[in-house]
Design a protein around this motif. Structure first.
Motif, short mmCIF file in Angstrom:
data_model
loop_
_atom_site.label_atom_id
_atom_site.label_comp_id
_atom_site.label_asym_id
_atom_site.label_seq_id
_atom_site.Cartn_x
_atom_site.Cartn_y
_atom_site.Cartn_z
N GLY A 35 0.79 -1.23 0.00
CA GLY A 35 0.00 0.00 0.00
C GLY A 35 0.81 1.27 0.00
O GLY A 35 0.26 2.36 -0.09
N ILE A 36 2.13 1.16 0.13
CA ILE A 36 3.00 2.35 0.03
C ILE A 36 3.73 2.27 -1.30
O ILE A 36 4.61 1.42 -1.49
N GLU A 37 3.36 3.12 -2.23
CA GLU A 37 3.92 3.03 -3.59
C GLU A 37 5.17 3.89 -3.75
O GLU A 37 6.13 3.50 -4.39
N ALA A 38 5.13 5.10 -3.24
CA ALA A 38 6.31 5.99 -3.24
C ALA A 38 6.92 6.15 -4.63
O ALA A 38 8.12 5.99 -4.82
N CYS A 49 2.74 7.94 -1.06
CA CYS A 49 3.30 7.37 0.17
C CYS A 49 2.46 7.86 1.36
O CYS A 49 2.92 7.87 2.48
N HIS A 50 1.21 8.22 1.05
CA HIS A 50 0.29 8.77 2.05
C HIS A 50 0.03 7.78 3.20
O HIS A 50 -0.21 6.60 2.95
N VAL A 51 0.10 8.27 4.41
CA VAL A 51 -0.28 7.47 5.58
C VAL A 51 -1.10 8.35 6.53
O VAL A 51 -1.09 9.57 6.43
N ASP A 73 -3.06 17.32 -1.39
CA ASP A 73 -4.30 17.56 -2.14
C ASP A 73 -4.55 16.45 -3.16
O ASP A 73 -5.68 16.22 -3.58
N PHE A 74 -3.49 15.76 -3.57
CA PHE A 74 -3.63 14.70 -4.57
C PHE A 74 -3.83 13.32 -3.94
O PHE A 74 -4.00 12.33 -4.65
N ALA A 75 -3.78 13.25 -2.63
CA ALA A 75 -3.91 11.96 -1.95
C ALA A 75 -5.38 11.57 -1.83
O ALA A 75 -6.27 12.42 -1.88
N TYR A 76 -5.61 10.29 -1.63
CA TYR A 76 -6.96 9.74 -1.51
C TYR A 76 -7.42 9.83 -0.06
O TYR A 76 -6.68 9.47 0.86
N GLU A 77 -8.62 10.34 0.15
CA GLU A 77 -9.24 10.42 1.48
C GLU A 77 -8.33 10.99 2.56
O GLU A 77 -7.97 10.30 3.52
N VAL A 78 -8.00 12.23 2.37
CA VAL A 78 -7.13 12.91 3.32
C VAL A 78 -7.88 13.20 4.62
O VAL A 78 -9.06 13.56 4.60
N ASP A 92 14.81 9.82 17.77
CA ASP A 92 14.50 9.20 19.07
C ASP A 92 13.15 9.66 19.60
O ASP A 92 12.44 8.92 20.26
N GLY A 93 12.79 10.88 19.27
CA GLY A 93 11.51 11.42 19.72
C GLY A 93 10.31 10.71 19.11
O GLY A 93 9.19 10.83 19.61
N LEU A 94 10.55 9.98 18.04
CA LEU A 94 9.45 9.24 17.39
C LEU A 94 9.55 7.73 17.65
O LEU A 94 8.93 6.93 16.96
N ASP A 95 10.34 7.36 18.66
CA ASP A 95 10.46 5.95 19.01
C ASP A 95 9.09 5.39 19.39
O ASP A 95 8.44 5.90 20.30
N GLY A 96 8.63 4.37 18.66
CA GLY A 96 7.33 3.77 18.92
C GLY A 96 6.23 4.28 18.01
O GLY A 96 5.06 3.89 18.16
N LEU A 97 6.60 5.12 17.06
CA LEU A 97 5.61 5.72 16.14
C LEU A 97 4.75 4.65 15.46
O LEU A 97 5.25 3.59 15.08
N VAL A 98 3.47 4.97 15.33
CA VAL A 98 2.52 4.09 14.65
C VAL A 98 1.85 4.87 13.52
O VAL A 98 1.37 5.99 13.75
N VAL A 99 1.87 4.31 12.33
CA VAL A 99 1.14 4.92 11.20
C VAL A 99 0.27 3.85 10.54
O VAL A 99 0.55 2.66 10.63
N HIS A 100 -0.76 4.33 9.86
CA HIS A 100 -1.73 3.44 9.21
C HIS A 100 -1.73 3.71 7.70
O HIS A 100 -1.72 4.87 7.27
#
Ligand code: FES
Length: 106
Positions: A35-38, A49-51, A73-78, A92-100
């Motif tokens: 799902g990540i085309e980039a 690469c929208h998440v 603006d070009f991404a799907y369902e922003v 380090d400040g983003l240690d544990g980050l979760v994205v969908h």
């Protein structure tokens, strides 16, 4: 080493140890997360690469900069938590980050 979790649209959870300075997109592509085309390779020029940043992380990650916002603006369902994953740099400040991952890219 910071940890990163990417949750695919089908609910599959991918957990990684990631390098500081790498982007969420690079880690997704390197590990073949679906799902990540980039398509532009991280140049903030394709919006495939929208998440969605997990709600709990949204404030920490922060909003997109102007150029990224224009591309979104070009991404799907922003949504308010939308970001381009090539523009989220691990630290380090983003240690544990979760994205969908969204249902589909643009
Ligand atoms: S990879 Fe193209 S905008 Fe992120």
């Amino acid at each position: 080493m910071p940890k990163l979790t990417i949750i695919a649209f089908d609910g599959t959870q991918y957990d990684f140890d990631v390098q500081n300075g790498s982007t969420v997109m690079e880690n997704a592509v390197r590990n073949s997360v679906p799902g990540i085309e980039a398509e532009c390779g991280g140049a903030c020029a394709c919006a495939t690469c929208h998440v969605y940043v997990d709600e709990q992380w949204s404030a920490t990650v922060g909003p997109p900069e102007a150029m990224e916002e224009d591309m979104l603006d070009f991404a799907y369902e922003v949504k308010p938590t939308s970001r381009l994953s090539c523009q989220i740099k691990i630290s380090d400040g983003l240690d544990g980050l979760v994205v969908h991952v969204p249902e589909r890219q643009a």
